[in-house]
Scaffold this active site. Sequence first.
Site, PDB file in Angstrom:
ATOM      1  N   CYS A   7      -0.698  -3.676  12.241  1.00 40.63           N
ATOM      2  CA  CYS A   7      -1.219  -3.522  10.878  1.00 40.63           C
ATOM      3  C   CYS A   7      -1.207  -2.049  10.452  1.00 40.63           C
ATOM      4  CB  CYS A   7      -2.639  -4.082  10.829  1.00 40.63           C
ATOM      5  SG  CYS A   7      -3.502  -3.695   9.304  1.00 40.63           S
ATOM      6  N   ASP A  33      -4.350   5.922  -2.250  1.00 39.80           N
ATOM      7  CA  ASP A  33      -3.148   5.075  -2.249  1.00 39.80           C
ATOM      8  C   ASP A  33      -1.911   5.968  -2.315  1.00 39.80           C
ATOM      9  OD1 ASP A  33      -2.695   1.808  -3.130  1.00 39.80           O
ATOM     10  OD2 ASP A  33      -0.994   3.190  -3.247  1.00 39.80           O
ATOM     11  N   HIS A  49     -10.315  -5.228  11.556  1.00 40.84           N
ATOM     12  CA  HIS A  49      -9.193  -5.904  10.907  1.00 40.84           C
ATOM     13  C   HIS A  49      -9.631  -7.264  10.375  1.00 40.84           C
ATOM     14  CE1 HIS A  49      -4.996  -6.879  10.010  1.00 40.84           C
ATOM     15  NE2 HIS A  49      -5.322  -8.112  10.389  1.00 40.84           N
ATOM     16  N   ASN A  93      -6.711  -7.600  -4.247  1.00 41.05           N
ATOM     17  CA  ASN A  93      -5.616  -8.571  -4.253  1.00 41.05           C
ATOM     18  C   ASN A  93      -5.725  -9.432  -2.999  1.00 41.05           C
ATOM     19  OD1 ASN A  93      -4.522  -7.448  -6.622  1.00 41.05           O
ATOM     20  ND2 ASN A  93      -3.434  -5.898  -5.443  1.00 41.05           N
ATOM     21  N   GLY A  99      -1.084 -11.176  -5.156  1.00 40.08           N
ATOM     22  CA  GLY A  99      -0.397  -9.881  -5.149  1.00 40.08           C
ATOM     23  C   GLY A  99      -0.720  -9.012  -3.951  1.00 40.08           C
ATOM     24  N   HIS A 104      -4.570  -6.475   5.375  1.00 45.37           N
ATOM     25  CA  HIS A 104      -5.839  -5.939   5.893  1.00 45.37           C
ATOM     26  C   HIS A 104      -6.689  -5.721   4.651  1.00 45.37           C
ATOM     27  CE1 HIS A 104      -8.069  -3.016   8.800  1.00 45.37           C
ATOM     28  NE2 HIS A 104      -8.778  -3.045   7.671  1.00 45.37           N
ATOM     29  N   HIS A 106      -8.544  -4.756   1.572  1.00 44.82           N
ATOM     30  CA  HIS A 106      -8.723  -3.431   0.973  1.00 44.82           C
ATOM     31  C   HIS A 106      -9.188  -3.580  -0.464  1.00 44.82           C
ATOM     32  CE1 HIS A 106      -4.516  -4.692   0.634  1.00 44.82           C
ATOM     33  NE2 HIS A 106      -4.495  -4.106  -0.545  1.00 44.82           N
TER      34      HIS A 106
HETATM   35  P1  AMP Z   1      -1.933  -4.615  -2.146  1.00 44.03           P
HETATM   36  O1  AMP Z   1      -0.739  -4.872  -3.011  1.00 44.03           O
HETATM   37  O2  AMP Z   1      -3.232  -4.916  -2.819  1.00 44.03           O
HETATM   38  O3  AMP Z   1      -1.800  -5.243  -0.784  1.00 44.03           O
HETATM   39  O4  AMP Z   1      -1.996  -3.047  -1.972  1.00 44.03           O
HETATM   40  C1  AMP Z   1      -1.453  -2.352  -0.906  1.00 44.03           C
HETATM   41  C2  AMP Z   1      -1.489  -0.915  -1.306  1.00 44.03           C
HETATM   42  O5  AMP Z   1      -1.309  -0.124  -0.163  1.00 44.03           O
HETATM   43  C3  AMP Z   1      -0.397  -0.507  -2.310  1.00 44.03           C
HETATM   44  O6  AMP Z   1      -0.991  -0.033  -3.505  1.00 44.03           O
HETATM   45  C4  AMP Z   1       0.376   0.578  -1.562  1.00 44.03           C
HETATM   46  O7  AMP Z   1       0.783   1.643  -2.412  1.00 44.03           O
HETATM   47  C5  AMP Z   1      -0.629   1.042  -0.534  1.00 44.03           C
HETATM   48  N1  AMP Z   1      -0.073   1.616   0.671  1.00 44.03           N
HETATM   49  C6  AMP Z   1       0.923   1.106   1.455  1.00 44.03           C
HETATM   50  N2  AMP Z   1       1.175   1.920   2.485  1.00 44.03           N
HETATM   51  C7  AMP Z   1       0.304   2.962   2.372  1.00 44.03           C
HETATM   52  C8  AMP Z   1       0.064   4.149   3.142  1.00 44.03           C
HETATM   53  N3  AMP Z   1       0.775   4.428   4.261  1.00 44.03           N
HETATM   54  N4  AMP Z   1      -0.884   5.000   2.723  1.00 44.03           N
HETATM   55  C9  AMP Z   1      -1.602   4.745   1.611  1.00 44.03           C
HETATM   56  N5  AMP Z   1      -1.427   3.647   0.840  1.00 44.03           N
HETATM   57  C10 AMP Z   1      -0.481   2.777   1.216  1.00 44.03           C
HETATM   58 ZN    ZN Z   2      -5.627  -4.021  10.034  1.00 45.61          ZN
END
Ligand code: AMP
Ligand code: ZN
Length: 119
Positions: A7, A33, A49, A93, A99, A104, A106
């Site tokens: 993850c 982000d 997790h 999401n 979406g 994990h 968030h």
């Molecule tokens: P979701 O679409 O709600 O699953 O959001 C996942 C978010 O994680 C997206 O807005 C990505 O830009 C962000 N994301 C993915 N990889 C990373 C990373 N390494 N560091 C920070 N944000 C990330």
């Molecule tokens: Zn995780």
Amino acid sequence: MSSDPNCIFCKIIEGKIPSKKVYEDDELFGFHDIAPWAPVHFMLVPKRHIASMSQLTPEDAALMGKIMILAPKLALENGCRPYPEGGFRVVINTGAEGGQEVQHLHVHVMGGPRPWLRG
Ligand code: AMP
Ligand code: ZN
């Protein structure tokens, strides 16, 4: 399982992948982000997790409550203007049709002057 080796957010929490941290305590981690939609865009995640909001149980009520109380404080600390002229948006999401791209749990916190890239 408390951490999932595959993850990306578990790796961020463990410091194996770099991030711009906005908050950390024993059970929560916050970071910007990497592809922000808004001038201010960070996420709050449980260190444990949990794949998504769908896996929450009544035992997680305090954990999720803590995120809700932290979000406005961190929003202000990270550049959002105060309510009511300013403010912020909180998004979780969940699942493919919700979406969700990272599996994990968030909590997105977005704010700052408009227009935003999305939303
Ligand atoms: P979701 O679409 O709600 O699953 O959001 C996942 C978010 O994680 C997206 O807005 C990505 O830009 C962000 N994301 C993915 N990889 C990373 C990373 N390494 N560091 C920070 N944000 C990330
Ligand atoms: Zn995780």
